[in-house]
Write an enzyme that holds these catalytic residues in place. Sequence first.
Site, short mmCIF file in Angstrom:
data_model
loop_
_atom_site.label_atom_id
_atom_site.label_comp_id
_atom_site.label_asym_id
_atom_site.label_seq_id
_atom_site.Cartn_x
_atom_site.Cartn_y
_atom_site.Cartn_z
N ASP A 279 0.88 -1.17 0.00
CA ASP A 279 0.00 0.00 0.00
C ASP A 279 0.92 1.23 0.00
O ASP A 279 2.11 1.15 0.32
CB ASP A 279 -0.94 0.01 1.20
CG ASP A 279 -2.14 0.91 0.94
OD1 ASP A 279 -2.08 1.72 -0.01
OD2 ASP A 279 -3.15 0.82 1.67
C1 BGC Z 1 -4.96 3.32 -0.03
C2 BGC Z 1 -5.10 2.29 -1.13
C3 BGC Z 1 -4.93 2.96 -2.46
C4 BGC Z 1 -3.61 3.67 -2.51
C5 BGC Z 1 -3.33 4.37 -3.83
C6 BGC Z 1 -3.72 4.16 -0.18
O1 BGC Z 1 -3.72 5.21 0.72
O2 BGC Z 1 -4.99 2.67 1.22
O3 BGC Z 1 -6.35 1.65 -1.05
O4 BGC Z 1 -5.05 2.01 -3.49
O5 BGC Z 1 -3.58 4.65 -1.48
O6 BGC Z 1 -4.15 5.46 -4.01
#
Ligand code: BGC
Length: 763
Positions: A279
Site C-alpha cells: 500500500d
Molecule cells: C490506499 C489504497 C490505495 C492507494 C493508492 C492508499 O492510501 O490505502 O487503497 O489504493 O492509497 O491510491
Amino acid sequence: MRYSKRLKRLLFIVAIGLLPLISVGQLALKFTPAEIGKIISQMTSEEKSLIVTGAKRRNVYPAALPGLRLKDIAGVGGYTYPFLKHGIPSIMLSDGPAGLRIAPRRLNDTADYYCTAFPVATLMACTWNVELAEKVGAAMGKEALEYGVDILLAPGMNIQRDPLGGRNFEYYSEDPYLTGKMAASLVRGIQSKGVGASIKHFAVNNQETNRRIIDAVVSERALREIYLEGFKIAVKEADPWTVMSSYNKINGVYTSESSALLDTILRKEWNFKGIVVSDWYAGKDPVAQVKAGNDLLMPGLQAWSDAIDSAISNKIIPESTINTNIARILSLVTKTATYSNYPFSNKPDLVQHAKLARMAASEGMVLLKNNTLPLKKTMKRVAAFGNYSYKLVPGGTGSGMVNNRYTVSTVQGLKAAGLKVDQELEAYYAEYLKQAIPESLKEDSLITAMPKPDKVLDERPLSTELIKKAAIENDIALITIMRVFGEGGDRNPDRSFHLTGEERLLIQKVSEAFRKKNKKTIVVLNVGGIIEMASWVSMVDVVLLAWQPGQEGGSAIADILTGNVNPSGKLSSTIPVKYEDVPTAKNFPGTPAKNPVKVIHDEDIYIGYRYFSTRQVKSLYEFGYGLSYTTFNYSNLVLDRNVLHDSVVVTVKITNAGKLPGKEIAQLYISAPAGELQKPALELKGFQKTRLLMPGESQVIKFIVRASNMASFHTKKSCWITEKGNYTFKIGASSNDIRLKKELRLDNDIVIEKVFKVLSPQP
Ligand code: BGC
C-alpha cells in the site's frame, strides 16, 4: 522500381515526422518474457532497487523519465520504473473499488477524462449477484484500459469488522464467503479486459485509526477463517494479477514485511502467481519488505531504493530474492496493455456504463421497512426533505472516490420518473445548498488536484408551518439521511453513527405531520455504512437503504420507489439494535483509547451474524435480510446423499408466490455438530440469486458443497478439519428466516489440509 524507392523514402520521411507523436514507451524495443532472466543478470544493483520501487517519488512530470509514456495520465495512483535500455516500459496503477479514479481534467487540455462512479462495494455485495459484479468489473476494467491504466487498485475486500470502520463502504461484508465470491467476480470482470486487479488490503486492515502503526492481535483461527478466507477465495478463483499488502501489523509484524503472510500463505499455500504491491508508503523497512516478498514498493521513494541498493550490494538482500521479485514484476509487465501497445482511446462508453451503474444500484439497495411501496400511480406529489434529497452522495471519500461527470439526485430521479416535487421545499433547499456548498468544488480545482469531498451539511431547521403545508399539498414525504466518510479516519459514534438532533427532529416533525393527514413518510439512507435506526424507525413507514449508489443513484432510487424495479438487495452485514451490541464495540479502534497501537480481536471468529446467532443477541435487521414487493416460497430441499464423503449437491425450489415479478436471494447456512472445536451457530456456505421470476414462476437452484468448504481451522494441529457428526443444512431468506433444513452425516473426521504454523499471536 524507381516508384517503390520513392515510396520508401516518402514513408521514411513520414515516419520521422510522426516520431514526436509516438510515445517513448512504444518506441522502445520491448523485452520478451524469455529474456527476463538475461535482463536481470545485466542489471546493476541500483537498477534493481529502482525497478522494485515505484517511479512516482521523483515528483516530476513523468515524461521527464526516459521510457515513460509521453502522455501521462493525470491523477493516476502510481507507475513503475521504466528502463529504456532494457526495453522495460512503465506501467500505470490507479484506484479504485467503485470505478477508475483519475483526474478529470489536464493542464493545457480541453478534453475531459471523467469515469463512471459505480455503486460502492457494500451495495454491490448486497446484490448477492456475482454475474452482475463481474459485469461491473468488466466495465471498470474497460475504463481503465481506455484511459491507459494497466492495473486497477480494486477490489477492497477487508472484513467489515465494526460498523464504525471508515472504509467499510469500500468493502463487501462481515462474512468472508460473500466477500470472497463478490471480489472474485469483480476481479474476473476487470481482468477480462486485459487490465490487472489488485485485491487489497492484505490483510486485517479493518480500521483507519492509526492504520500505519496499528497492530491487529488476532488468533490463527480467526485469521484463517475470517480475515484471510475471502482473499483465499479470490486468489484461487480469479487469479488476480496483484495483491496489495496493507498498512497494519498482524501479531506484531507489518504485513508488507511478513514473509509468513506473503510467501508462506499467499504463495506456498495458495499458489499465488502474481506480484505483491505495498500500500502507498506502507511499512517501515523497505529492505525487510523486499526480503518478505513484497515485490513492488509503491509509490516509490528515493530513500527506499537507496536502502535497497546498498542492501543488495552488501548481500543483506540475497541476490536470488531480489531477482525473483524483479522477475515477477517483469512478467506482470508483459501482461499489460502498455506492453502490448494497446492504443487507448480516452473514450470509454460512459453512456452504457451509466446504464449498468443504474441497474446495479437498484439491485443492491435494501428495503428495510415497507408499508407503502411501490408508490401508487395516484401518488404523484412528493415533499422532499433533507439536504441530500437534492444532492445525492455517490460514493465515499479518499482513494475510493471517482471523478464522475454528474450525479443524479433523488429529486432529479423522481422528476424523471414523472413525479412532482414540492416546489416550495425545493426552492428552500436550493437556496441553502447554494450558499453552503464549498468553494473547493469549483471547476478548475479539478485540473490539478482531486476535488475535496463534500462537507456534510447540517440540516436546516424547517418551520412547523412549512412542514404542515407540505403535508397538505403532497401525497408522500421523503427524507434523506446522508453519511459520508472514508480513508484516514474511522467514524465517530456520536456524529456519524447516530442521528444529529436536527435530523431526529426532522424525522419526528415530518412523520407526525404526514401521519396526521394519513400520509406516509419514506426515509432514504444515502450512507456509506449503517447507522443507528432502532430509536426512530417506528416513526416512519418506509426505509430504503440506498447506500452510496454511484452516479445514477437518484434514478435507481426512483426505480425502486415507483416499482419500475422490485427491490432484491439483502444486507451483507448485521444492523444491530445499538452500537454497543456489536462484539467489537469494546475493542475498536484499540488501546490505549487516546492513541491506539494495538487492537485485540477478543471476539475471535464471532464477527457479525456468527456472533449474533451464536450468542443469541437480537439484531434490528439481520444479515441476509431485505424486503421485496413480492413473496417467495421455498420447497423441495433435496440433498443428494445422507452421508457425506467429498461433496453434496443441494437443490431447492424457489417460487414467486406474490403478484409482482421479482428476484430472490436464497442463502445456504450450515450448522456444524458439537465437536472438539467450538462452532458458530450458523455459517454461510452458499448463496444464489434467482433470475427475475414472474408471479407463479419457479426456479430450482443448486449448490455444491464440498467437505473442504465445511472445515474449521484447528490451531493446535495447524490444519483445516471437518469434524464428524450431523450437519444441518439450512436454506434461508435471511440468517434468521430459515425456511427449510435437512441433516447430513459425516462418519469420520476429515483432515482437509495441513498448513504451516505461522502468524501466531505473540505470547
Ligand atoms: C490506499 C489504497 C490505495 C492507494 C493508492 C492508499 O492510501 O490505502 O487503497 O489504493 O492509497 O491510491
